[in-house]
Write a protein that holds these residues in place. Structure first.
Motif, short mmCIF file in Angstrom:
data_model
loop_
_atom_site.label_atom_id
_atom_site.label_comp_id
_atom_site.label_asym_id
_atom_site.label_seq_id
_atom_site.Cartn_x
_atom_site.Cartn_y
_atom_site.Cartn_z
N ASP A 112 0.83 -1.21 0.00
CA ASP A 112 0.00 0.00 0.00
C ASP A 112 0.86 1.26 0.00
OD1 ASP A 112 -2.24 1.62 0.08
OD2 ASP A 112 -2.39 1.54 2.27
N TRP A 113 1.56 1.49 -1.10
CA TRP A 113 2.39 2.68 -1.27
C TRP A 113 2.34 3.11 -2.73
CZ3 TRP A 113 6.02 1.88 -4.98
CH2 TRP A 113 6.46 0.56 -5.20
N ALA A 114 2.62 4.36 -2.97
CA ALA A 114 2.67 4.88 -4.34
C ALA A 114 3.70 6.01 -4.40
CB ALA A 114 1.31 5.39 -4.78
N LEU A 115 4.52 5.98 -5.44
CA LEU A 115 5.43 7.08 -5.75
C LEU A 115 4.75 7.95 -6.80
CD1 LEU A 115 8.80 5.10 -6.05
CD2 LEU A 115 7.86 6.26 -4.03
N LEU A 116 4.78 9.25 -6.60
CA LEU A 116 4.13 10.19 -7.50
C LEU A 116 5.15 11.21 -8.00
CD1 LEU A 116 0.95 11.02 -5.37
CD2 LEU A 116 1.19 9.23 -7.10
#
Length: 437
Positions: free
Chosen positions: A281-285
């Motif tokens: 549950d992670w995201a790089l933006l």
């Protein structure tokens, strides 16, 4: 300025309809979805007028927010409705006639919105919510909240804080362990100065579809947040903006989100229905303006991988996010800790976070440098006590960081005209729960 989430009113209305028909309680993933979503209804940024309890309460359900289980009458509720237009949600608490008429009353779990699961209309789970109702509609959104001095008129203060906006100073910081929020018996949060590092780089992502989460600059133009903040049952929608540094001279700094990268193992349905892949549950933006060149950015660290579990458990954690109950303020914890390290790239923590803090950073400090080691995610049931509150550790995404920064990783290489949305259709509400089976 802040939009804390998307269409929870519609969700709550559908849930209340299901509540009359279903034989089972709300499932964990339904409750979890509700906890991650806060509806900012018109009027909720203002301050309710009450409490004023009339001897008799009459009215109708003509407000658009009626029948969503939450009282929106301005005399005691959120203030989103006009007086007497949210009758069914409000009449019990406004006339002093709270009862146990909810089908899930007397199950030792508070089920009213805000304090509990949201499965019951406010005022219909009186026994289970009894020790929590003093906190109903109370916030710490006043400019001087958390300073140790009550400033509400009628509570011994000078009136500089509006009613019910100086909760911790006027009522106290003790929180019942049964409250459906990320408190551990005591609310230790403080306000952070968003004009100074590192808090100046902890901001909000506000999605064009209406949802919002906390996100942190970890590069000149790179953020990290929670994966569920941009991914829903219909796919990924990362179209939105990042805003940070609200206390800066000249106002906050803003940029558009233009790219993202998520865990290759991310699966929305598995995330919602199991605990198996919480570590994804992670995201790089990526943003279109290198705000980090002006403001700086925090470092990254795979703390458990680099230093081991025992060192991670001893580390002081610095956390901050845009909580739903602190208005426009960045609130956070100084020197809270991890309590359990799990092998699935997650950790349980004791930091006082709440709804709106999804994606917020958990950092360690070395001198004047800060390193992000995890991001706020969700919770897990604990049969023997309060819920376990979970963060996804940075250990999994740190290996992808350099390639994302350099542009070798990313998901925006798609045909012109797609408006930055993955094939599969525009997502109008990426956080809405799946239909109940």
């Amino acid at each position: 300025m802040r939009i804390l989430a998307s269409l929870v009113a519609a969700i709550m209305m559908s849930w209340s309809g299901f509540a009359q028909e279903r034989e089972e309680r709300l499932s964990l993933d339904e409750i979890e979805s509700w906890m991650r979503i806060i509806q900012v209804k018109p009027g909720m940024t203002g301050v309710p007028q009450g409490p004023q309890v009339p001897a008799e309460f009459r009215g109708d359900d003509s407000c658009r927010w009626a029948n969503d289980n939450e009282c929106d009458d301005p005399r005691y509720g959120t203030g989103a409705c006009q007086i007497n237009t949210d009758y069914s949600d409000c009449w019990r608490i406004l006339s002093g006639a709270e009862d146990d008429s909810c089908r899930w009353a007397n199950d030792n779990e508070c089920d009213e919105p805000g304090l509990g699961t949201g499965a019951c209309v406010q005022g219909t789970d009186a026994t289970d919510c009894g020790d929590l109702v003093s906190l109903r509609f109370q916030r710490d959104s006043c400019e001087t909240a958390f300073d140790g001095v009550c400033q509400e008129a009628g509570q011994g203060g000078d009136g500089s804080c509006a009613p019910r906006t100086d909760r911790s100073d006027c009522i106290g910081r003790e929180r019942p362990l049964t409250i459906f929020d990320h408190y551990f018996g005591y609310d230790d949060r403080v306000f952070m100065d968003t004009s100074v590092f590192p808090w100046v780089v902890v901001g909000q992502i506000t999605m064009d579809s209406g949802g919002a989460c906390t996100a942190t600059l970890i590069g000149p133009d790179v953020l990290v947040t929670a994966g569920h903040c941009i991914a829903g049952q219909n796919g990924v929608n990362f179209s939105g903006r990042f805003e940070t540094g609200y206390d800066l001279r000249g106002g906050p700094r803003t940029a558009r989100i233009i790219d993202y990268f998520m865990s290759p193992q991310w699966d929305y349905q598995r995330y919602r229905t199991t605990d198996d892949i919480d570590g994804t549950d992670w995201a790089l933006l990526r943003i279109d303006t290198p705000l980090g060149d002006e403001l700086g950015f925090v470092g990254i660290r795979a703390l458990v991988t680099e230093e081991g579990e025992q060192a991670a458990l001893r580390a002081d954690i610095y956390q901050a996010g845009y909580s739903h109950d602190t208005g426009d303020h960045l609130s956070g914890n100084i020197a809270c800790q991890m309590v359990t390290i799990y092998p699935d790239n997650t950790m349980a923590h004791e930091c006082d976070t709440t709804r709106g803090d999804s994606g917020s950073p958990f950092m360690v400090r070395e001198g004047n440098e800060y390193f992000i080691v995890a991001t706020d995610s969700n919770f897990r049931r604990n049969p023997n006590g309060p819920y376990f509150y979970i963060a996804a550790r940075a250990d999994e995404w740190v290996p992808y960081y350099e390639d994302f920064v350099s542009g070798q990783l990313g998901q925006t290489r798609r045909p012109a005209g797609s408006d930055g949305v993955k094939p599969g259709g525009v997502i109008t509400n990426p956080f809405a729960p799946a239909p109940v089976k």
